[in-house]
Design an enzyme around this catalytic site. Structure first.
Site, PDB file in Angstrom:
ATOM      1  N   SER A  72       0.841  -1.190   0.000  1.00 51.16           N
ATOM      2  CA  SER A  72       0.000   0.000   0.000  1.00 51.16           C
ATOM      3  C   SER A  72       0.872   1.235   0.000  1.00 51.16           C
ATOM      4  O   SER A  72       1.983   1.228   0.546  1.00 51.16           O
ATOM      5  CB  SER A  72      -0.915   0.016   1.230  1.00 51.16           C
ATOM      6  OG  SER A  72      -1.565   1.269   1.369  1.00 51.16           O
ATOM      7  N   TYR A 114      -2.392  -0.737  10.404  1.00 49.90           N
ATOM      8  CA  TYR A 114      -2.219  -1.057   8.987  1.00 49.90           C
ATOM      9  C   TYR A 114      -0.951  -0.413   8.433  1.00 49.90           C
ATOM     10  O   TYR A 114      -0.144  -1.072   7.768  1.00 49.90           O
ATOM     11  CB  TYR A 114      -3.446  -0.582   8.214  1.00 49.90           C
ATOM     12  CG  TYR A 114      -3.460  -0.963   6.757  1.00 49.90           C
ATOM     13  CD1 TYR A 114      -3.842  -2.243   6.357  1.00 49.90           C
ATOM     14  CD2 TYR A 114      -3.115  -0.044   5.763  1.00 49.90           C
ATOM     15  CE1 TYR A 114      -3.874  -2.595   5.015  1.00 49.90           C
ATOM     16  CE2 TYR A 114      -3.147  -0.385   4.427  1.00 49.90           C
ATOM     17  CZ  TYR A 114      -3.535  -1.661   4.056  1.00 49.90           C
ATOM     18  OH  TYR A 114      -3.563  -2.010   2.727  1.00 49.90           O
TER      19      TYR A 114
END
Length: 303
Positions: free
Chosen positions: A176, A189
């Protein structure tokens, strides 16, 4: 010895120029794509979201066998049936990549039932969407186990040794952009993805002397899947979320072109450059102006 060092010093900038020119030429004239017809592809988190689209894309491009890992049998079964309808052999296994023993057990089952894995796609991930003070210990551990440690177990223990032995393999990480530019409200995350990025960066360099085995890391911007449902940025028309099918297509293309790192969309390279040259105060204002500072306030995605 001095002449040898001097020669290496003079040759180094020439090599740099050559590699930059080569990369520029490849942007205009892409290299020949790798044939996937003999590849067995394992996709973690393959039952839904980007994982399902990856399975479709690999099948569309002629992969020989596709193996799906995930925690929800209903989703895995649906995706498996869809891939089989496309004419590609497909199998699924219930596996939580955050469980080390389960990973080893299912990796053995895959080898016995399907054969050697030649392309591994580490796609499984979770996000809890909470601040540090609101996150409980179990949630934080779950993120680290699935998003980071799972890659150690699936890659280095369950897949990489055989790839090195065969001198044929490719390890892919769906990471990501948050690994490079973190936001509040997703600290679990962002931390796990940053660790995952460091893992892949180190692995990619470590494979330089391993013929036939390569790695690809994909860092996409916010993607419109149920995982990040409710996440809002200030200018959605200027920075629209990526479509999962686009991420899947570009990922498979990166594998076929043996591209080590891929940032999506390409405009996000600007963010990476700005982060390296701007002072922290300026970066904070960018976060506030773009809405990324508060984008997780409306988060209601799947954890």
């Amino acid at each position: 010895m001095i002449w040898k060092w001097l020669g290496a010093l003079l040759l180094f900038p020439v090599q740099m120029v050559y590699l930059v020119v080569k990369a520029a030429v490849c942007l205009v004239l892409p290299p020949k794509l790798r044939d996937l017809s003999g590849e067995n592809v394992l996709i973690t988190g393959g039952g839904r979201g980007i994982g399902r689209h990856l399975a479709r894309e690999f099948a569309k491009r002629g992969a020989r066998k596709i193996i799906l890992w995930g925690r929800t049998e209903k989703c895995l079964k649906e995706t498996t049936e869809e891939i089989r309808m496309m004419g590609t052999e497909c199998h699924y296994f219930i596996c939580d990549v955050g469980n080390r023993e389960e990973v080893y057990q299912q990796a053995k089952a895959v080898r016995e039932k399907v054969g050697d894995i030649t392309i591994l796609v580490n796609n499984a991930a979770v996000v809890h969407g909470k601040s540090l003070m609101d996150s409980d210990d179990d949630a934080l551990l779950k993120s680290q186990h699935i998003n980071t440690l799972g890659q150690f177990w699936v890659s280095t223990k369950a897949s990489l040794p055989r790839m090195l032995e065969l001198q044929n393999g490719h390890i892919v990480c769906l990471n990501s952009l948050l690994a490079l530019s973190a936001i509040p409200g997703a600290i679990d995350y962002c931390t796990s993805k940053a660790s995952s990025f460091a893992f892949m960066e180190s692995l990619t360099l470590g494979l330089l002397d391993c013929p036939g085995v390569n790695a690809t890391t994909v860092l996409p911007f916010h993607t419109s899947t149920e995982m990040f449902q409710g996440m809002r940025i200030r200018f959605p028309n200027l920075f629209p979320p990526l479509k999962p099918e686009t991420v899947a297509r570009r990922t498979v293309e990166a594998v076929q072109m043996n591209q080590a790192f891929l940032i999506l969309p390409w405009t996000m390279h600007v963010l990476v450059i700005l982060k390296s040259i701007l002072p922290q105060a300026a970066l904070e204002e960018i976060h506030k102006f773009s809405g990324s500072y508060t984008c997780m306030n409306t988060f209601k995605g799947r954890t």
